[in-house]
Scaffold this active site. Structure first.
Site, PDB file in Angstrom:
ATOM      1  N   GLY A   1       8.324  14.511  10.329  1.00 60.15           N
ATOM      2  CA  GLY A   1       8.650  14.513  11.482  1.00 60.15           C
ATOM      3  C   GLY A   1       7.469  15.091  12.432  1.00 60.15           C
ATOM      4  O   GLY A   1       8.076  15.081  14.004  1.00 60.15           O
TER       5      GLY A   1
ATOM      6  N   CYS B   1      12.845 -13.258  28.248  1.00 61.93           N
ATOM      7  CA  CYS B   1      13.912 -13.561  29.208  1.00 61.93           C
ATOM      8  C   CYS B   1      14.940 -12.188  29.189  1.00 61.93           C
ATOM      9  O   CYS B   1      16.168 -12.283  28.909  1.00 61.93           O
ATOM     10  CB  CYS B   1      14.491 -14.826  29.182  1.00 61.93           C
ATOM     11  SG  CYS B   1      13.464 -16.299  29.391  1.00 61.93           S
TER      12      CYS B   1
ATOM     13  N   ARG C   1       4.950   9.102  11.100  1.00 62.60           N
ATOM     14  CA  ARG C   1       4.428   8.811  12.121  1.00 62.60           C
ATOM     15  C   ARG C   1       3.024   9.413  12.281  1.00 62.60           C
ATOM     16  O   ARG C   1       1.968   8.787  12.836  1.00 62.60           O
ATOM     17  CB  ARG C   1       5.449   9.161  13.170  1.00 62.60           C
ATOM     18  CG  ARG C   1       4.770   8.841  14.880  1.00 62.60           C
ATOM     19  CD  ARG C   1       5.636   9.505  15.711  1.00 62.60           C
ATOM     20  NE  ARG C   1       6.753   9.581  15.610  1.00 62.60           N
ATOM     21  CZ  ARG C   1       7.805   8.743  16.373  1.00 62.60           C
ATOM     22  NH1 ARG C   1       7.277   7.757  17.307  1.00 62.60           N
ATOM     23  NH2 ARG C   1       9.265   8.530  16.270  1.00 62.60           N
TER      24      ARG C   1
END
Length: 434
Positions: free
Chosen positions: A238, A358, A291
């Site tokens: 974390g 889109c 991460r």
């Protein structure tokens, strides 16, 4: 720190000009720095030097086979949350026998696959899952190694979608019920209790939540060691990374310029705070960071399609989109955006940086100031090495991006850009429509 920097006017990854990568492999393309990953891995280990530490890389952050192989070569085991991730580690030649399997919804097939490959331990999230693992182990005639994920009810002070340690999150067994859960586990004939685990969230930028969680679980870990002979305590992962000033943070001068009281969390400060709490336990310590290891080690290269000037608003339209990097649309995340060729003579541009999908949500940044760039020029989204390509989709029938790994002056394609033929290879028109 990381190894992305300008050499003269041109952005480089280590010693490789990123424009050369884009020229050879096109855009959008993810580029990863092997040296940055290795540096981050070693700093995490050194931060807890003196403890018996095993780093289990959280494969969900970036599961490219080359990244897994690189980390395996460095000595990493893996934190896995699916059978697919386990198969990726096997394909990369990684060490499953030192790896752990987490997640709230493990299927019987996934449990069987993990047991057949001698997983180090399952991190159990609930009592029904405990019974399921016992059943599958029984059919195989083995004992399944388990640890219970204990939820310490700690506010990680991170984004609501990536917090995992509060009592109202779906993860783990509440601390007040943990002792009873271990008593229940001890009664199953095909379970072997090995440790205890916690994980309180992702992108944590201060040490206090980690300290609070370890302080809450340390007495339980000591008690479980005495009662059940557990051998390890997994403190999860974390640790956050830098998204703002990401390019500057690769330089030592940037770190030195930050006030000590507000300096970002580092492996050194992480280790200094947690080591005194962990050392007295005499347990092996597992880390499950993802991460931190790969986030700042990657960028996403994109090409400018147009600069559209609207009524009071400019739109910089690029060929990357939310299907390539969903974090800004999903989490309102910030990614620094920089030109591959820096030109101080150009004026500043303020624009929304958007993709071609889109959806109004296909927006990487609103009212972002950057160097004016025109059609065909290249930009990089910084800090894109984690939760980038792994979260990509084929929305609008867009192919998945290519991936490249750099080491020193060498770079190689480690995942080819998806073709249309590959995209539809599994689809069929049924006979009754022909």
């Amino acid at each position: 720190m990381h190894h992305f920097h300008y050499a003269g006017p041109d952005l480089h990854c280590e010693s490789v000009d990123l424009a050369a990568v884009a020229k050879l492999y096109g855009t959008p393309t993810y580029v990863y720095s092997a040296t940055t990953i290795a540096d981050n891995y070693r700093r995490l280990q050194q931060g807890l030097a003196g403890l018996d530490v095993q780093l289990c890389y959280a494969a969900k952050a970036n599961s490219n086979l080359a990244v897994l192989k690189h980390l395996s070569n460095l000595g990493a085991a893996f934190d896995l949350v699916s059978g697919g991730e386990l198969r990726r580690v096997l394909a990369a030649g990684g060490n499953v026998r030192q790896s752990v399997f987490a997640g709230v919804g493990k299927t019987e097939a996934e449990i069987k696959l993990a047991l057949q490959n001698e997983i180090f331990a399952f991190h159990v999230e609930s009592e029904p899952e405990m019974a399921r693992i016992n059943h599958v182990a029984g059919t195989l005639g083995v004992k399944a190694p388990i640890s219970i994920r204990v939820n310490p009810d700690v506010d990680a002070k991170t984004h609501a979608k990536v917090t995992t340690g509060k009592s109202d999150n779906k993860f783990g067994i509440p601390l007040k019920y943990a002792a009873a859960a271990y008593e229940a586990a001890a009664k199953y004939p095909n379970l072997a209790i090995k440790g205890v685990q916690m994980h309180i969230g992702s992108q944590l930028t201060s040490i206090e939540p980690f300290v609070e969680a370890v302080q809450k679980l340390a007495p339980l870990a000591a008690d479980l060691k005495a009662r059940f002979g557990i051998s390890y305590f997994s403190i999860g992962g974390g640790m956050g990374i830098i998204y703002r000033d990401a390019l500057a943070s690769g330089q030592a001068a940037w770190w030195e310029s930050q006030p000590a009281e507000t300096r970002p969390l580092t492996p050194e400060s992480y280790g200094a705070a947690l080591k005194p709490l962990l050392q007295p336990l005499g347990l092996k310590i597992l880390l499950e960071h993802g991460r931190f290891l790969v986030g700042n080690a990657g960028v996403l290269l994109a090409r400018v399609e147009h600069l559209k000037r609207g009524a009071g608003k400019n739109f910089l339209i690029v060929d990357a989109a939310m299907n390539d990097l969903v974090r800004p649309a999903m989490y309102d995340s910030y990614h620094e955006i920089v030109p591959l060729h820096r030109d101080s003579s150009r004026r500043a541009l303020v624009a929304d940086v958007v993709g071609p999908i889109c959806e109004s949500g296909d927006c990487f940044a609103k009212d972002r100031q950057l160097q004016e760039v025109g059609e065909g020029e290249l930009i990089a989204f910084m800090s894109a090495g984690a939760y980038g390509h792994v979260m990509a989709s084929r929305y609008n029938s867009r192919p998945l991006a290519a991936e490249v790994l750099v080491q020193g002056s060498s770079f190689e394609l480690v995942n080819t850009r998806e073709t249309f033929e590959h995209m539809i290879a599994g689809e069929r028109v049924p006979a009754f429509l022909k």
